[in-house]
Structures are given as C-alpha cells and as structure tokens.
Write a protein that holds these residues in place. Sequence first.
Motif, PDB file in Angstrom:
ATOM      1  N   ALA A 166      41.003   6.042   4.778  1.00 28.40           N
ATOM      2  CA  ALA A 166      39.571   5.780   4.618  1.00 28.40           C
ATOM      3  C   ALA A 166      39.204   5.642   3.140  1.00 28.40           C
ATOM      4  O   ALA A 166      38.377   4.800   2.770  1.00 28.40           O
ATOM      5  CB  ALA A 166      38.748   6.897   5.258  1.00 28.40           C
ATOM      6  N   LEU A 167      39.831   6.444   2.285  1.00 31.35           N
ATOM      7  CA  LEU A 167      39.557   6.366   0.845  1.00 31.35           C
ATOM      8  C   LEU A 167      40.024   5.036   0.274  1.00 31.35           C
ATOM      9  O   LEU A 167      39.319   4.417  -0.535  1.00 31.35           O
ATOM     10  CB  LEU A 167      40.249   7.527   0.120  1.00 31.35           C
ATOM     11  N   ALA A 168      41.192   4.585   0.696  1.00 34.00           N
ATOM     12  CA  ALA A 168      41.700   3.289   0.221  1.00 34.00           C
ATOM     13  C   ALA A 168      40.767   2.158   0.645  1.00 34.00           C
ATOM     14  O   ALA A 168      40.481   1.249  -0.140  1.00 34.00           O
ATOM     15  CB  ALA A 168      43.111   3.052   0.763  1.00 34.00           C
ATOM     16  N   VAL A 169      40.287   2.222   1.877  1.00 37.40           N
ATOM     17  CA  VAL A 169      39.366   1.198   2.370  1.00 37.40           C
ATOM     18  C   VAL A 169      38.073   1.212   1.573  1.00 37.40           C
ATOM     19  O   VAL A 169      37.560   0.154   1.173  1.00 37.40           O
ATOM     20  CB  VAL A 169      39.067   1.411   3.871  1.00 37.40           C
ATOM     21  N   LYS A 170      37.546   2.389   1.322  1.00 44.80           N
ATOM     22  CA  LYS A 170      36.310   2.518   0.545  1.00 44.80           C
ATOM     23  C   LYS A 170      36.469   1.900  -0.833  1.00 44.80           C
ATOM     24  O   LYS A 170      35.581   1.189  -1.322  1.00 44.80           O
ATOM     25  CB  LYS A 170      35.931   3.995   0.421  1.00 44.80           C
ATOM     26  N   ASN A 171      37.613   2.138  -1.469  1.00 42.14           N
ATOM     27  CA  ASN A 171      37.869   1.574  -2.792  1.00 42.14           C
ATOM     28  C   ASN A 171      37.963   0.050  -2.739  1.00 42.14           C
ATOM     29  O   ASN A 171      37.420  -0.644  -3.606  1.00 42.14           O
ATOM     30  CB  ASN A 171      39.168   2.146  -3.366  1.00 42.14           C
ATOM     31  N   ALA A 172      38.652  -0.470  -1.725  1.00 41.20           N
ATOM     32  CA  ALA A 172      38.815  -1.916  -1.599  1.00 41.20           C
ATOM     33  C   ALA A 172      37.475  -2.607  -1.369  1.00 41.20           C
ATOM     34  O   ALA A 172      37.183  -3.652  -1.965  1.00 41.20           O
ATOM     35  CB  ALA A 172      39.779  -2.246  -0.467  1.00 41.20           C
ATOM     36  N   VAL A 173      36.628  -2.026  -0.525  1.00 42.42           N
ATOM     37  CA  VAL A 173      35.300  -2.590  -0.266  1.00 42.42           C
ATOM     38  C   VAL A 173      34.458  -2.558  -1.532  1.00 42.42           C
ATOM     39  O   VAL A 173      33.785  -3.546  -1.879  1.00 42.42           O
ATOM     40  CB  VAL A 173      34.592  -1.829   0.872  1.00 42.42           C
ATOM     41  N   ALA A 174      34.498  -1.434  -2.243  1.00 47.15           N
ATOM     42  CA  ALA A 174      33.690  -1.285  -3.456  1.00 47.15           C
ATOM     43  C   ALA A 174      34.096  -2.300  -4.524  1.00 47.15           C
ATOM     44  O   ALA A 174      33.241  -2.874  -5.215  1.00 47.15           O
ATOM     45  CB  ALA A 174      33.812   0.139  -3.996  1.00 47.15           C
ATOM     46  N   ILE A 175      35.380  -2.533  -4.675  1.00 47.50           N
ATOM     47  CA  ILE A 175      35.856  -3.509  -5.656  1.00 47.50           C
ATOM     48  C   ILE A 175      35.380  -4.909  -5.279  1.00 47.50           C
ATOM     49  O   ILE A 175      34.897  -5.668  -6.130  1.00 47.50           O
ATOM     50  CB  ILE A 175      37.390  -3.464  -5.785  1.00 47.50           C
ATOM     51  N   CYS A 176      35.514  -5.257  -4.014  1.00 50.67           N
ATOM     52  CA  CYS A 176      35.063  -6.578  -3.574  1.00 50.67           C
ATOM     53  C   CYS A 176      33.570  -6.761  -3.810  1.00 50.67           C
ATOM     54  O   CYS A 176      33.129  -7.838  -4.249  1.00 50.67           O
ATOM     55  CB  CYS A 176      35.395  -6.790  -2.100  1.00 50.67           C
ATOM     56  N   ASP A 177      32.778  -5.734  -3.554  1.00 53.88           N
ATOM     57  CA  ASP A 177      31.336  -5.828  -3.800  1.00 53.88           C
ATOM     58  C   ASP A 177      31.050  -6.015  -5.290  1.00 53.88           C
ATOM     59  O   ASP A 177      30.193  -6.825  -5.671  1.00 53.88           O
ATOM     60  CB  ASP A 177      30.625  -4.565  -3.291  1.00 53.88           C
ATOM     61  N   ARG A 178      31.774  -5.291  -6.116  1.00 53.52           N
ATOM     62  CA  ARG A 178      31.512  -5.361  -7.554  1.00 53.52           C
ATOM     63  C   ARG A 178      31.887  -6.719  -8.129  1.00 53.52           C
ATOM     64  O   ARG A 178      31.130  -7.297  -8.915  1.00 53.52           O
ATOM     65  CB  ARG A 178      32.258  -4.242  -8.277  1.00 53.52           C
ATOM     66  N   VAL A 179      33.047  -7.255  -7.729  1.00 52.56           N
ATOM     67  CA  VAL A 179      33.453  -8.559  -8.279  1.00 52.56           C
ATOM     68  C   VAL A 179      32.572  -9.677  -7.715  1.00 52.56           C
ATOM     69  O   VAL A 179      32.346 -10.686  -8.379  1.00 52.56           O
ATOM     70  CB  VAL A 179      34.945  -8.847  -8.023  1.00 52.56           C
ATOM     71  N   ALA A 180      32.075  -9.487  -6.487  1.00 53.96           N
ATOM     72  CA  ALA A 180      31.195 -10.494  -5.883  1.00 53.96           C
ATOM     73  C   ALA A 180      29.872 -10.587  -6.633  1.00 53.96           C
ATOM     74  O   ALA A 180      29.283 -11.669  -6.730  1.00 53.96           O
ATOM     75  CB  ALA A 180      30.947 -10.169  -4.413  1.00 53.96           C
ATOM     76  N   GLU A 181      29.399  -9.467  -7.173  1.00 57.95           N
ATOM     77  CA  GLU A 181      28.121  -9.450  -7.889  1.00 57.95           C
ATOM     78  C   GLU A 181      28.130 -10.374  -9.095  1.00 57.95           C
ATOM     79  O   GLU A 181      27.127 -11.024  -9.410  1.00 57.95           O
ATOM     80  CB  GLU A 181      27.791  -8.020  -8.339  1.00 57.95           C
ATOM     81  N   SER A 182      29.258 -10.435  -9.780  1.00 62.27           N
ATOM     82  CA  SER A 182      29.345 -11.250 -10.994  1.00 62.27           C
ATOM     83  C   SER A 182      29.968 -12.622 -10.737  1.00 62.27           C
ATOM     84  O   SER A 182      30.091 -13.425 -11.663  1.00 62.27           O
ATOM     85  CB  SER A 182      30.163 -10.512 -12.060  1.00 62.27           C
TER      86      SER A 182
END
Length: 221
Positions: A166-182
């Motif tokens: 679950a922690l790995a998934v949370k990190n992967a989702v968060a990274i995708c959201d952050r790179v998508a913002e820019s």
Amino acid sequence: MKWSEQAWKSIEAIYLSILKMPFIKELSNGTLPQNKFQFYMMQDSLYLEHFGRALALIGAKADDIIDALTYMRFAENAIVVENALHEFYFMDFGISDKGSIQPVCHHYIHFLKSTAAFEVAEIAMAATLPCFWIYKNVGDHIIANHRSSDNPYQKWIQTYGGEDFALAVKNAVAICDRVAESATASTRTRMTEAFITASRMEYKFWDAAYKLKTWESESEL
C-alpha cells in the motif's frame, strides 16, 4: 481534480470488470483450478522481470533525483521481492520453471518497455501505475469480502492487500500526480491514455491465465 482521480475515473468500468472476472472470483474463494494459477504465476514471474527493467529505465530518465531513486527501488522490489514470492509458489504448487512468454504477457511487457524507452518519464510512470494500483485495490477488495483460513492463494492475497505494498502504491500515485501538475496538457492526456491501455492489459493478463491462452491456442494456423 488530481490527475490520478481523473485517471481512475477513466478506468472504473475496466476495474469493475476485473472484480467480476472468473479468475478473481475463484481466486478469492480458493476454487481457482491449480493449473490456471500455475499458468498465471509463470507468466507473472516473466512479466515482473521486464516490469522491473521498465521501472529502472523510468528511474534513469526521471528529472527529480528522489523520483529516480524511488523508481529504482520499485524496480528492485519487482525483481527481487516479487520473485521470492514466486519461488514460494513455484515450490508449493509444483512449478519447475517459468516456461516461455505467451501472447498477452508479451504484448503487455513490450508496451511498458517501449513506453519507458521512447516516451517521456511522465507517460511511462502513468503506464506502470495500474500494475501497482489495480493490484492493491483488488487485494483490498478480496480481503474485505472474502475471509478464508484454508484458501490456498491466501499468501498472494495478503501480499497485495498488505501495508508494505500500500505504501509503494501511495508513493507511485503521488509521484504521478506531482509530475502531471507541471506537465503540458498534451502530456497529461497521453499519461491518461497510457494508464487506460495498461489497465486493459491487466484485465487481459488475468483473462489469459483463466483461459490458458498460448501462442498455439491463439494461432489460426
């Protein structure tokens, strides 16, 4: 709305179809025929070798050094930790070797590796996300709805429904959201397209295992 929220909405129908698949239903209650699970584990073991390579390539291309290290760790986990789990199942279910890559696995890994090689890191990250996110949600769904002390597939279920994953998934989702913002609007659109394609391949992967699809069975010759 975050990119991940919009992306998940775009594959809700696919995800619901996955939950209704015979493979998932029978895995959940422990009635999945052993030969279908064996086929799945053999293909999944081969898939993870290439999935790990795709993740490592994303790490090499990532602009942010923390993202680079995170994806390198994802790659290590896919290759080392997941293969250790498969070794347990190989022994427990009488699998002697991985066999050869069959059509759906071949299609999926080449989609991921070509995306990682030829697209920008943001799109490649989105392409690999369903393997994290869908597996976690399927694991959580099974744990919430099926409790059996004698399910022969319980260890698999616990792995993908567990806290570490679950922690790995949370990190992967968060990274995708952050790179998508820019990212540009075009890149965000292509991220979603890659996410949808990979989600479809997740469905196809389980379907192929249930139907035991091989090059021979798919051939019209």
